[in-house]
Design a protein around this motif. Structure first.
Motif, PDB file in Angstrom:
ATOM      1  N   GLY A  16       0.804  -1.215   0.000  1.00 48.26           N
ATOM      2  CA  GLY A  16       0.000   0.000   0.000  1.00 48.26           C
ATOM      3  C   GLY A  16       0.839   1.267   0.000  1.00 48.26           C
ATOM      4  N   SER A  17       0.129   2.396   0.107  1.00 48.53           N
ATOM      5  CA  SER A  17       0.785   3.706   0.052  1.00 48.53           C
ATOM      6  C   SER A  17       0.297   4.600   1.177  1.00 48.53           C
ATOM      7  N   LEU A  18       1.171   5.509   1.578  1.00 51.45           N
ATOM      8  CA  LEU A  18       0.833   6.564   2.526  1.00 51.45           C
ATOM      9  C   LEU A  18       1.585   7.819   2.111  1.00 51.45           C
ATOM     10  N   ARG A  19       1.018   8.971   2.448  1.00 47.55           N
ATOM     11  CA  ARG A  19       1.731  10.227   2.253  1.00 47.55           C
ATOM     12  C   ARG A  19       1.820  10.957   3.589  1.00 47.55           C
ATOM     13  N   LEU A  20       3.040  11.209   4.012  1.00 44.63           N
ATOM     14  CA  LEU A  20       3.285  11.970   5.225  1.00 44.63           C
ATOM     15  C   LEU A  20       3.472  13.448   4.873  1.00 44.63           C
ATOM     16  N   SER A  21       3.011  14.296   5.769  1.00 41.33           N
ATOM     17  CA  SER A  21       3.199  15.736   5.612  1.00 41.33           C
ATOM     18  C   SER A  21       3.831  16.293   6.871  1.00 41.33           C
ATOM     19  N   CYS A  22       4.607  17.352   6.708  1.00 40.46           N
ATOM     20  CA  CYS A  22       5.213  18.033   7.852  1.00 40.46           C
ATOM     21  C   CYS A  22       5.205  19.523   7.555  1.00 40.46           C
ATOM     22  N   ALA A  23       4.467  20.259   8.362  1.00 38.90           N
ATOM     23  CA  ALA A  23       4.349  21.698   8.165  1.00 38.90           C
ATOM     24  C   ALA A  23       5.118  22.448   9.240  1.00 38.90           C
ATOM     25  N   ILE A  69      10.347  12.244  -1.822  1.00 36.35           N
ATOM     26  CA  ILE A  69      10.284  13.413  -0.953  1.00 36.35           C
ATOM     27  C   ILE A  69      10.078  14.655  -1.818  1.00 36.35           C
ATOM     28  N   SER A  70       9.250  15.559  -1.333  1.00 36.57           N
ATOM     29  CA  SER A  70       9.009  16.806  -2.057  1.00 36.57           C
ATOM     30  C   SER A  70       8.712  17.906  -1.040  1.00 36.57           C
ATOM     31  N   ARG A  71       8.752  19.134  -1.493  1.00 37.62           N
ATOM     32  CA  ARG A  71       8.481  20.239  -0.577  1.00 37.62           C
ATOM     33  C   ARG A  71       7.737  21.351  -1.290  1.00 37.62           C
ATOM     34  N   ASP A  72       6.918  22.053  -0.529  1.00 42.26           N
ATOM     35  CA  ASP A  72       6.212  23.224  -1.018  1.00 42.26           C
ATOM     36  C   ASP A  72       6.754  24.405  -0.222  1.00 42.26           C
ATOM     37  N   ASN A  76       5.860  26.036   3.469  1.00 38.72           N
ATOM     38  CA  ASN A  76       6.817  25.544   4.476  1.00 38.72           C
ATOM     39  C   ASN A  76       6.523  24.101   4.861  1.00 38.72           C
ATOM     40  N   THR A  77       6.243  23.295   3.859  1.00 39.94           N
ATOM     41  CA  THR A  77       5.815  21.920   4.096  1.00 39.94           C
ATOM     42  C   THR A  77       6.659  20.946   3.287  1.00 39.94           C
ATOM     43  N   VAL A  78       6.968  19.822   3.905  1.00 42.51           N
ATOM     44  CA  VAL A  78       7.663  18.732   3.230  1.00 42.51           C
ATOM     45  C   VAL A  78       6.759  17.505   3.262  1.00 42.51           C
ATOM     46  N   TYR A  79       6.836  16.720   2.200  1.00 45.40           N
ATOM     47  CA  TYR A  79       6.006  15.530   2.055  1.00 45.40           C
ATOM     48  C   TYR A  79       6.894  14.302   1.842  1.00 45.40           C
ATOM     49  N   LEU A  80       6.354  13.157   2.206  1.00 41.27           N
ATOM     50  CA  LEU A  80       7.012  11.893   1.888  1.00 41.27           C
ATOM     51  C   LEU A  80       5.936  10.947   1.372  1.00 41.27           C
TER      52      LEU A  80
END
Length: 121
Positions: A16-23, A69-72, A76-80
């Motif tokens: 499966g898949s998940l997307r983590l966010s960090c603001a 990994i990506s960032r906006d 001010n957010t990073v994603y995984l």
């Protein structure tokens, strides 16, 4: 003060898949590198992926081709994004960032509180 708040963890089946966010929030003048670490029970915390402000990325071998990994920068957010999850990906995932919170061009390291990812059928 600066805070990093993660979200998106949970229980997922193998494959499966998940997307983590960090603001990041608070007094922020610049965010340099943003990283995701993980720590499995009984193991040391390890760097999973990193992304610098210009967009260059780094991954550990075990997640290459599966995690992105990506960032906006505007948010001010990073994603995984984690695809093809395996049981060995089970861990607490932590966000980490080097942030200039004073405007003096000096980055300090900040950590999020962690989010649990469990891969199990």
């Amino acid at each position: 003060q600066v805070q990093l708040v993660e979200s998106g963890g949970g229980l997922v089946q193998p494959g499966g898949s998940l997307r983590l966010s960090c603001a990041a929030s608070g007094s922020i003048f610049n965010i340099y590198v943003m990283k995701w670490y993980r720590q499995a029970p009984g193991k040391e915390r390890e760097l999973v992926a990193a992304i610098v402000s210009g967009g260059s990325t780094h991954y550990i071998d075990s997640v290459k081709g599966r995690f992105t990994i990506s960032r906006d920068n505007a948010k001010n957010t990073v994603y995984l994004l984690m695809n093809s999850l395996k049981s060995e990906d089970t861990a607490v995932y932590y966000c980490n960032a080097g942030i200039d919170s004073s405007g003096l061009g000096i980055g300090y390291e900040y950590w999020g509180q962690g989010t649990q990812v469990t891969v199990s059928s």
